[in-house]
Design a protein around this motif. Structure first.
Motif, PDB file in Angstrom:
ATOM      1  N   SER B  52      23.121  35.510  46.733  1.00  0.00           N
ATOM      2  CA  SER B  52      23.051  34.061  46.567  1.00  0.00           C
ATOM      3  C   SER B  52      23.445  33.592  45.176  1.00  0.00           C
ATOM      4  O   SER B  52      24.318  32.748  45.045  1.00  0.00           O
ATOM      5  N   PRO B  53      22.822  34.115  44.117  1.00  0.00           N
ATOM      6  CA  PRO B  53      23.210  33.589  42.819  1.00  0.00           C
ATOM      7  C   PRO B  53      24.505  34.175  42.281  1.00  0.00           C
ATOM      8  O   PRO B  53      25.075  33.624  41.358  1.00  0.00           O
ATOM      9  N   SER B  54      24.993  35.287  42.842  1.00  0.00           N
ATOM     10  CA  SER B  54      26.059  35.983  42.122  1.00  0.00           C
ATOM     11  C   SER B  54      27.469  35.712  42.629  1.00  0.00           C
ATOM     12  O   SER B  54      28.426  35.887  41.891  1.00  0.00           O
ATOM     13  N   TRP B  55      27.619  35.247  43.878  1.00  0.00           N
ATOM     14  CA  TRP B  55      28.993  35.186  44.401  1.00  0.00           C
ATOM     15  C   TRP B  55      29.855  34.204  43.622  1.00  0.00           C
ATOM     16  O   TRP B  55      31.038  34.421  43.404  1.00  0.00           O
ATOM     17  N   GLU B  56      29.211  33.119  43.141  1.00  0.00           N
ATOM     18  CA  GLU B  56      29.964  32.098  42.428  1.00  0.00           C
ATOM     19  C   GLU B  56      30.540  32.642  41.129  1.00  0.00           C
ATOM     20  O   GLU B  56      31.697  32.408  40.789  1.00  0.00           O
ATOM     21  N   VAL B  57      29.687  33.393  40.404  1.00  0.00           N
ATOM     22  CA  VAL B  57      30.142  33.978  39.147  1.00  0.00           C
ATOM     23  C   VAL B  57      31.240  34.994  39.415  1.00  0.00           C
ATOM     24  O   VAL B  57      32.259  35.034  38.722  1.00  0.00           O
ATOM     25  N   THR B  58      31.053  35.792  40.466  1.00  0.00           N
ATOM     26  CA  THR B  58      32.065  36.783  40.813  1.00  0.00           C
ATOM     27  C   THR B  58      33.400  36.109  41.116  1.00  0.00           C
ATOM     28  O   THR B  58      34.456  36.562  40.686  1.00  0.00           O
ATOM     29  N   ASN B  59      33.321  34.996  41.850  1.00  0.00           N
ATOM     30  CA  ASN B  59      34.547  34.311  42.245  1.00  0.00           C
ATOM     31  C   ASN B  59      35.347  33.827  41.036  1.00  0.00           C
ATOM     32  O   ASN B  59      36.565  33.825  41.057  1.00  0.00           O
ATOM     33  N   VAL B  60      34.636  33.433  39.965  1.00  0.00           N
ATOM     34  CA  VAL B  60      35.365  32.956  38.793  1.00  0.00           C
ATOM     35  C   VAL B  60      36.273  34.061  38.247  1.00  0.00           C
ATOM     36  O   VAL B  60      37.361  33.785  37.752  1.00  0.00           O
ATOM     37  N   PHE B  61      35.823  35.321  38.392  1.00  0.00           N
ATOM     38  CA  PHE B  61      36.641  36.407  37.849  1.00  0.00           C
ATOM     39  C   PHE B  61      38.014  36.493  38.518  1.00  0.00           C
ATOM     40  O   PHE B  61      38.999  36.809  37.872  1.00  0.00           O
ATOM     41  N   ILE B  62      38.080  36.200  39.817  1.00  0.00           N
ATOM     42  CA  ILE B  62      39.394  36.332  40.456  1.00  0.00           C
ATOM     43  C   ILE B  62      40.327  35.238  39.942  1.00  0.00           C
ATOM     44  O   ILE B  62      41.514  35.466  39.713  1.00  0.00           O
ATOM     45  N   VAL B  63      39.753  34.051  39.709  1.00  0.00           N
ATOM     46  CA  VAL B  63      40.566  33.000  39.112  1.00  0.00           C
ATOM     47  C   VAL B  63      40.983  33.415  37.711  1.00  0.00           C
ATOM     48  O   VAL B  63      42.123  33.209  37.285  1.00  0.00           O
ATOM     49  N   ALA B  64      40.047  34.054  36.990  1.00  0.00           N
ATOM     50  CA  ALA B  64      40.350  34.502  35.631  1.00  0.00           C
ATOM     51  C   ALA B  64      41.510  35.489  35.620  1.00  0.00           C
ATOM     52  O   ALA B  64      42.353  35.456  34.717  1.00  0.00           O
ATOM     53  N   ILE B  65      41.581  36.355  36.643  1.00  0.00           N
ATOM     54  CA  ILE B  65      42.678  37.328  36.693  1.00  0.00           C
ATOM     55  C   ILE B  65      44.017  36.612  36.858  1.00  0.00           C
ATOM     56  O   ILE B  65      44.976  36.863  36.136  1.00  0.00           O
ATOM     57  N   VAL B  66      44.048  35.681  37.822  1.00  0.00           N
ATOM     58  CA  VAL B  66      45.307  34.970  38.081  1.00  0.00           C
ATOM     59  C   VAL B  66      45.753  34.227  36.829  1.00  0.00           C
ATOM     60  O   VAL B  66      46.909  34.312  36.401  1.00  0.00           O
ATOM     61  N   VAL B  67      44.799  33.529  36.197  1.00  0.00           N
ATOM     62  CA  VAL B  67      45.156  32.755  35.008  1.00  0.00           C
ATOM     63  C   VAL B  67      45.605  33.671  33.873  1.00  0.00           C
ATOM     64  O   VAL B  67      46.611  33.412  33.208  1.00  0.00           O
ATOM     65  N   ALA B  68      44.884  34.780  33.674  1.00  0.00           N
ATOM     66  CA  ALA B  68      45.261  35.691  32.588  1.00  0.00           C
ATOM     67  C   ALA B  68      46.655  36.252  32.846  1.00  0.00           C
ATOM     68  O   ALA B  68      47.458  36.380  31.921  1.00  0.00           O
ATOM     69  N   LEU B  69      46.974  36.544  34.102  1.00  0.00           N
ATOM     70  CA  LEU B  69      48.288  37.102  34.405  1.00  0.00           C
ATOM     71  C   LEU B  69      49.407  36.130  34.061  1.00  0.00           C
ATOM     72  O   LEU B  69      50.342  36.485  33.354  1.00  0.00           O
ATOM     73  N   PHE B  70      49.293  34.879  34.540  1.00  0.00           N
ATOM     74  CA  PHE B  70      50.439  34.003  34.242  1.00  0.00           C
ATOM     75  C   PHE B  70      50.415  33.490  32.818  1.00  0.00           C
ATOM     76  O   PHE B  70      51.447  33.063  32.305  1.00  0.00           O
ATOM     77  N   SER B  71      49.253  33.522  32.137  1.00  0.00           N
ATOM     78  CA  SER B  71      49.260  33.090  30.736  1.00  0.00           C
ATOM     79  C   SER B  71      49.825  34.167  29.831  1.00  0.00           C
ATOM     80  O   SER B  71      50.611  33.880  28.942  1.00  0.00           O
ATOM     81  N   PHE B  72      49.415  35.415  30.037  1.00  0.00           N
ATOM     82  CA  PHE B  72      49.888  36.463  29.134  1.00  0.00           C
ATOM     83  C   PHE B  72      51.260  36.991  29.551  1.00  0.00           C
ATOM     84  O   PHE B  72      52.033  37.423  28.714  1.00  0.00           O
ATOM     85  N   PHE B  73      51.541  36.980  30.847  1.00  0.00           N
ATOM     86  CA  PHE B  73      52.807  37.551  31.323  1.00  0.00           C
ATOM     87  C   PHE B  73      53.567  36.577  32.219  1.00  0.00           C
ATOM     88  O   PHE B  73      53.812  36.869  33.392  1.00  0.00           O
ATOM     89  N   PRO B  74      53.943  35.417  31.650  1.00  0.00           N
ATOM     90  CA  PRO B  74      54.653  34.439  32.484  1.00  0.00           C
ATOM     91  C   PRO B  74      55.929  35.021  33.084  1.00  0.00           C
ATOM     92  O   PRO B  74      56.343  34.623  34.159  1.00  0.00           O
ATOM     93  N   GLY B  75      56.529  36.001  32.401  1.00  0.00           N
ATOM     94  CA  GLY B  75      57.751  36.596  32.926  1.00  0.00           C
ATOM     95  C   GLY B  75      57.523  37.345  34.221  1.00  0.00           C
ATOM     96  O   GLY B  75      58.457  37.623  34.963  1.00  0.00           O
TER      97      GLY B  75
END
Ligand code: HDD
Ligand code: HEM
Ligand code: HEM
Lengths: 440, 343
Positions: B52-75
């Motif tokens: 119950s309390p953890s899925w939301e925090v976990t979900n942010v990590f997947i968004v963090a991966i996508v954002v980190a990928l296109f921010s650091f490696f736009p190519g």
């Protein structure tokens, strides 16, 4: 149909769904916070009950806000890889900082909901404040990217390459502050009016003076007060947004007003439909000179008309109607809150006439409609550009095909999600009626 | 170290954290479903109390991966975005159903609750299988060149043993890690019955996950030999990974005062097992992000953007860490929360 149109429809649909939940995700925490503060101040238990009930509703809405937002975030890269490559090079900061805002909100949301019984009153208020800050910050930061699309800054674009990048200059692009302010205050206003709508709807079905009626009456007044304040701020700031368009995206303002000819002392057209063939707005009420004054505080101001721009760069002209509807709703809701307060405070009436109650009920859905119209106006009015005068939408779209199928799949999912949200909320609040909580 | 290497290491770190949190999260949903109809056990409510309390925090990590990928490696964005359109869309569709139904199941009536738990349990183990398919796609061989960024060859993808090995690994790891964590969780909560159930599950699926990992290495040898060659250079890491697996597995059998096994030790060493293995895999994958077209150097962002991003990471680390610690203490350590009677 061509893939670009399907991609645009798919993304627009995703955003159109996400924004409903996201707006409430920004607006409701403020209402919960105010209710918590009122409870600490007045010790009136009704406010504590409001806070827990709204939090429950908010938690259910987040169950859709978060996955649709995740879809939006991933879909940007999947549908607009060309655009996101540019974003990664120049305007990655807001996306990145938004992640931190999401963490802040997710952590303290869970704490506020699942540890409520173990928190001191002070920690409850701190937690819900951090939730509200996190939600508003995510709205502000994502709007930052949207502002950048309209007023790009912080780079030079030479031979198809982004050079001399200054990420902070891109972040503080010219329209950021005004646009982010507009999105935030309009979301806060919408959250408040939605609460007011629900309260009014409950009141109209109850007899006056029952315990439950009084409960909803307090909620209604709170919704109207906060909604009133923020609708005023929304319109003041919306005026500034329009001045920004005059300065930075003149063809968008021209399309919004259906102005074809460049002129000083330009008239403001209210209502009506823009006719592309005859180059005029039909059936509109025209207020002479007003547009010039609104655009830059002087009747002498020259407002550029659509004829200054090549026709293939015109935004779609129906945005005039969307813009009018948004402004109309905004003005109406200011009047409505004033009417509510005058009736209650100045005339000291205990209850509202039926027509006014129905107007209150309409307030929430109207505000949400204005949000949708505002966004469609802002995004569609930017066409054909995805980054204004730098990158065309057709050059940013994916080349991989098959989008039609995805459109159908996502449409089905959104329908399921929206229907089940309503069912779950109804079921939950039917099973746990206020009356029961008030008796404790 | 070059800046690009720092960036990819950071992304690897986020991916690792997400992988562990998500497998536990999805697995917990799965177990909550499996034990839903079993009367007299609190196995489901233990799983829900974690979820119950953890899925939301976990979900942010997947968004963090996508954002980190296109921010650091736009190519890499253009290639990845184009190639992953279909699998990526499927993942987010399942994810949407899973998250929404998970939340709804807490508020719905008994009859629907079963259905909602069922749906979120099943999607919960399909998602890891789809997510991990991204790895073999980046190993090359599934992208047919066309104008622009190329297309994903679905037929090749679904007739690859390597892909199935990865999927089997994802599912078995999901069940393994989550049953270990829930064993530990129920142990802390003092629920010996639920503990026994999850301990048994861990003992059953543990060897399966190891076998799947071996199968991955074997199939990589035939389908992405360049990676296999590189992987051999990291043999010590892989051996270390196998050793920590056995330490963890044996820890489940060590006798104690009341009952068997030291779940905390098992949990920690198995996480180290995955850490070592994923470090080996990640390093062997370098310098490629997508073989053979995109490397970390060709995909890397502007230096100015890189520096600004790193600054935000550092600031955010200091601001968010107290929040994470507070969260941890409230939900993973506080016996009052763990011992509540209802979920
Ligand atoms: C409750 C919702 C609401 C209300 C009542 C208003 N707005 Fe608004 N408006 C929005 C909600 C909104 C929005 C959804 O938040 C938008 C869409 C994109 C954006 O930046 O904000 C927006 C955009 C937007 C834009 C376009 C900005 C751009 O394209 O970059 C302008 C010029 C205005 N608004 C002006 C106004 C004016 C003069 C209003 C007078 C009352 C007004 N808005 C009321
Ligand atoms: C949240 C409310 C939003 C809604 C309802 C919305 C609506 C839309 C619609 C209807 C379209 C299709 C426009 C057309 O093709 O005619 C669109 C396109 C787009 N919007 Fe928005 N939008 C929203 C927010 C945003 C934000 C915050 C961003 C910035 C990250 C954004 C970026 C885009 C992009 C990149 C496209 C695709 C390219 C384009 O058509 O310009 N949108 N949006
Ligand atoms: C102005 C329009 C928008 C507003 C007001 C808004 C606001 C919000 C809010 C309040 C949440 C819930 C946050 C949480 O609890 O973690 C959310 C979630 C999310 N939004 Fe939006 N959003 C908007 C547009 C967008 C756009 C255009 C994108 C895509 C780039 C996006 C991506 C996301 C993501 C990825 C999440 C999920 C975060 C998570 O995993 O917790 N949003 N949004």
């Amino acid at each position: 149909m061509d893939e670009l149109v399907i991609a645009r429809s798919l993304f627009g649909m995703t955003m159109g769904v996400h924004i409903i939940y996201a707006t409430l995700g920004v607006g409701l925490p403020l209402m919960v916070l105010v209710a918590e503060l009122m409870y600490q101040k007045t010790k009136d238990k009704d406010y504590a009950i409001m806070a827990t009930r709204w939090t429950k509703g908010f938690a259910v809405l987040l169950g859709v806000a978060i996955p649709t937002g995740t879809i939006a975030g991933v879909q940007l890269s999947l549908l607009w890889p060309g655009f996101m490559e540019a974003v990664g090079r120049v305007i990655a900061l807001p996306f990145q900082i938004e992640i931190y805002a999401f963490f802040l909100e997710a952590l303290f949301m869970s704490i506020y909901v699942y540890a409520a019984d173990r928190l001191s009153p002070l920690m409850r208020i701190v937690s819900v404040t951090l939730v509200a800050i996190g939600a508003s910050a995510s709205a502000i930061l994502i709007t930052n990217v949207h502002a950048f699309e309209g007023t790009p800054a912080g780079f030079d674009f030479i031979d198809g390459k982004f050079v001399n990048v200054d990420p902070w200059e891109a972040f503080f692009n010219p329209s950021f502050i005004v646009t982010a302010g507009h999105v935030t205050v309009s979301a806060l206003m919408t959250g408040a009016f939605v609460i007011a709508s629900i309260a009014a709807y409950k009141m109209i079905r109850l007899k006056g003076n029952s315990r439950e009626y009084k409960f909803h009456h307090k909620a209604l007044m709170m919704g109207l007060a906060i909604g009133g304040i923020f609708s005023l701020l929304t319109s003041l700031n919306g005026h500034e947004s329009a001045q920004q368009l005059h300065a930075y995206q003149p063809e968008k303002l021209a399309a919004a007003e259906g102005l074809f000819e460049t002129q000083t002392h330009a008239p403001l057209a209210i209502g009506g439909f823009t006719d592309k063939e005859e180059r005029e707005v039909k059936w509109a009420i025209e207020i002479p000179w007003a547009l010039s004054y609104l655009a830059d505080d002087s009747f002498e101001t020259e407002v550029l008309g659509l004829e200054e721009f090549p026709e293939d760069e015109w935004p779609p002209l129906f945005v005039h109607t969307l813009f009018n509807a948004m402004v109309g709703i905004g003005s109406l809701l200011i009047l409505l809150s004033i009417a509510g307060f005058t009736w209650y405070r100045l005339l000291k009436k205990r209850s509202f006439p039926r027509w006014l109650m129905w107007a209150f009920i309409a307030a929430g859905p109207l505000a949400m409609t204005a949000i949708e119209f505002g966004w469609i106006f802002a995004c569609t009015g930017r066409q054909p550009w995805v980054i204004y005068r730098v990158m065309k939408t057709e050059d940013a779209v994916t080349t991989s095909g098959n989008i039609g199928l995805l459109f159908v799949l996502f449409l089905i999912i959104y329908i399921i999600l929206m229907i089940s949200t309503v069912l779950v909320l109804r079921y939950y609040f039917k099973k746990n009626p206020v009356a029961q909580e008030l008796d404790h | 170290m070059s800046e690009a290497l720092y960036a990819i290491t950071l992304i690897w770190g986020i991916v690792f954290i997400y992988a562990v949190m998500a497998t536990i999260d999805f697995g917990a949903g799965f177990w909550a479903m499996v034990y839903l109809n079993k009367k007299n056990t609190k196995a489901t409510s233990i799983a829900n109390r974690y979820l119950s309390p953890s899925w939301e925090v976990t979900n942010v990590f997947i968004v963090a991966i996508v954002v980190a990928l296109f921010s650091f490696f736009p190519g890499a964005t253009f290639t990845l975005g184009t190639v992953l359109l279909i699998p990526g869309s499927l993942i987010i569709l399942f994810l949407a159903i899973r998250s929404a139904f998970l939340v709804f199941s807490h508020s719905a009536n008994e009859q629907y609750k079963k259905f909602l738990t069922l749906v979120s349990g099943i999607t919960g183990f399909l998602i890891p299988a789809l997510l991990i398919a991204v790895l073999p796609i980046t190993q090359g061989g599934f992208i047919t060149p066309s104008d622009g960024a190329g297309r994903l060859d679905m037929i090749a993808l679904f007739s690859s043993f390597n892909v199935y090995a990865f999927m089997g690994f994802a599912i078995s790891s999901t069940l393994f890690l989550s049953s270990l964590l829930l064993a530990d969780y129920s142990n802390v909560a003092g629920d010996s019955e639920a503990y026994e159930i999850y301990r048994r599950d861990a003992i059953l699926v543990g060897p399966l996950s190891l076998a799947m990992a071996a199968l991955i290495v074997l199939t990589i040898r035939f389908e992405a030999n360049w990676l296999y060659e590189n992987l051999l250079e990291f043999t010590p890491w892989l051996v270390g990974s196998i050793i920590t697996f056995f330490i963890g597995y044996i820890a489940l059998f060590i006798p104690r005062k009341n009952g068997k096994g030291i779940p905390r030790l098992a949990m920690v060493s198995v996480v180290i097992q995955y850490l070592l293995a994923s470090y080996a895999y990640g390093s062997a994958h370098l310098p490629y992000i997508v073989y053979p077209d995109v490397t970390i150097e060709t995909g890397f962002t502007n230096p100015a953007t890189f520096r600004a991003l790193i600054i935000t990471y550092i600031v955010a680390f200091f601001i968010l860490t107290p929040g994470f610690i507070y969260f941890w203490r409230l939900f993973l350590k506080d016996k009052r929360y763990l011992k509540q009677n209802e979920s």
